[in-house]
Scaffold this active site. Structure first.
Site, PDB file in Angstrom:
ATOM      1  N   GLU A  81       0.787  -1.049   0.073  1.00  0.00           N
ATOM      2  CA  GLU A  81      -0.052   0.211   0.237  1.00  0.00           C
ATOM      3  C   GLU A  81       0.986   0.970  -0.159  1.00  0.00           C
ATOM      4  OE1 GLU A  81      -3.355   1.627   2.477  1.00  0.00           O
ATOM      5  OE2 GLU A  81      -2.270   0.624   4.122  1.00  0.00           O
ATOM      6  N   LYS A  84      -9.623   1.437  -2.634  1.00  0.00           N
ATOM      7  CA  LYS A  84     -10.357   1.203  -1.188  1.00  0.00           C
ATOM      8  C   LYS A  84     -11.064   1.925  -0.807  1.00  0.00           C
ATOM      9  CE  LYS A  84      -7.673   1.881   3.244  1.00  0.00           C
ATOM     10  NZ  LYS A  84      -6.348   2.127   4.075  1.00  0.00           N
ATOM     11  N   CYS A 113      -5.757  -2.720   2.334  1.00  0.00           N
ATOM     12  CA  CYS A 113      -5.909  -2.567   3.482  1.00  0.00           C
ATOM     13  C   CYS A 113      -6.914  -2.946   4.589  1.00  0.00           C
ATOM     14  CB  CYS A 113      -4.791  -1.293   5.006  1.00  0.00           C
ATOM     15  SG  CYS A 113      -4.301  -1.277   6.228  1.00  0.00           S
TER      16      CYS A 113
END
Length: 272
Positions: free
Chosen positions: A40, A109, A150
């Site tokens: 990331e 994301k 994440c």
């Protein structure tokens, strides 16, 4: 097939990050990796104060380099994530490239990292970032791969839908911190893997104690039995593991939870 996770030390100099990332991708390819993943925010320090400064369009400088190295090495490359600018909004975005250099997937994301653990960490991605609104999967000759970034890993429904759609490997570029990392990083991966009987891989930046946001590191691969089969420490390194889809099939046959679900009582669905 061989999977390589590049736990990159990320600096404040974008050109250095790109150069070192591409060099490690070449190294991984030379050691037989067919699918390579970056962490990331691999081209930029992680932090809301950095996202606007480092943001790019896609395609742009960073993704062009990824496309070129994927083609040069004839591999599938999961480009970690970068801050993306589009239409005046910023996203935390993962671009995936095939062996011909073509863009195969772009995952923004979905779940923004807004947390407050009193006395330990407070962070609010939504101060600068907008959320993505779609699932992201891509096909390889080996298996179908599902993507999250994440914080997406905390949401079991997302992984379940990827499993329903035929994914056998989930990859999460991520940067858990020194509070949530030791507590939940491995636990969440093992949970997603055993719940859905698939492989889960996470790719973190290397730990930099001097950064404003200190990443936990420990890039990891978990098999469908819930076992950790590869794991990094905190330093810059490349983690290699062989993904055994025969083992996955055996586990699903031995404990056939996918066919035993009570769809008459409950269900998880993808809305768009």
């Amino acid at each position: 097939f061989r999977l390589a996770l590049i736990q990159l030390h990320v600096s404040a100099v974008k050109s250095d990050n790109l150069q070192r990332a591409c060099g490690l991708v070449r190294e991984a390819s030379a050691k037989g990796a067919k699918l390579v993943a970056l962490p990331e925010c691999f081209n930029s320090p992680y932090g809301t104060q950095y996202f606007k400064e480092y943001a790019e369009k896609i395609p742009g400088e960073s993704t062009q380099k990824l496309s070129e190295v994927a083609k040069e090495c004839s591999i599938y490359l999961i480009g970690g994530s970068i801050p993306e600018e589009d239409g005046g909004k910023l996203y935390n975005t993962c671009a995936v490239f095939g062996p011909d250099g073509a863009l195969l997937a772009k995952h923004r994301k979905v779940h923004l990292f807004d947390i407050n653990v009193p006395g330990k960490i407070q962070f609010k991605e939504s101060e600068t970032l907008s959320p993505g609104n779609s699932f992201s999967m891509f096909d390889t000759p080996y298996c179908k791969v599902g993507l999250g970034i994440c914080y997406d890993m905390r949401f079991a429904e997302m992984a379940q839908i990827y499993g329903q759609k035929g994914c056998q490997l989930l990859v999460y570029p991520g940067a858990f911190n020194m509070t949530t990392g030791p507590a939940h990083w491995e636990l969440l991966q093992r949970g997603r893997a055993v719940d859905n009987q698939l492989y889960v891989a996470t790719v973190s930046p290397a730990r930099d104690e001097n950064a404003s946001y200190v990443a936990w590191g420990h890039s990891t691969v978990v098999n469908p039995w819930g076992e950790v089969i590869a794991k990094a420490g905190a330093e810059e390194t490349v983690v290699y593991t062989d993904i055994d889809l025969k083992k996955l099939a055996e586990i699903r046959q031995q404990i056939p939870i996918l066919s035993q679900k009570r769809c008459d009582l409950y269900g998880v669905e993808m809305k768009k």
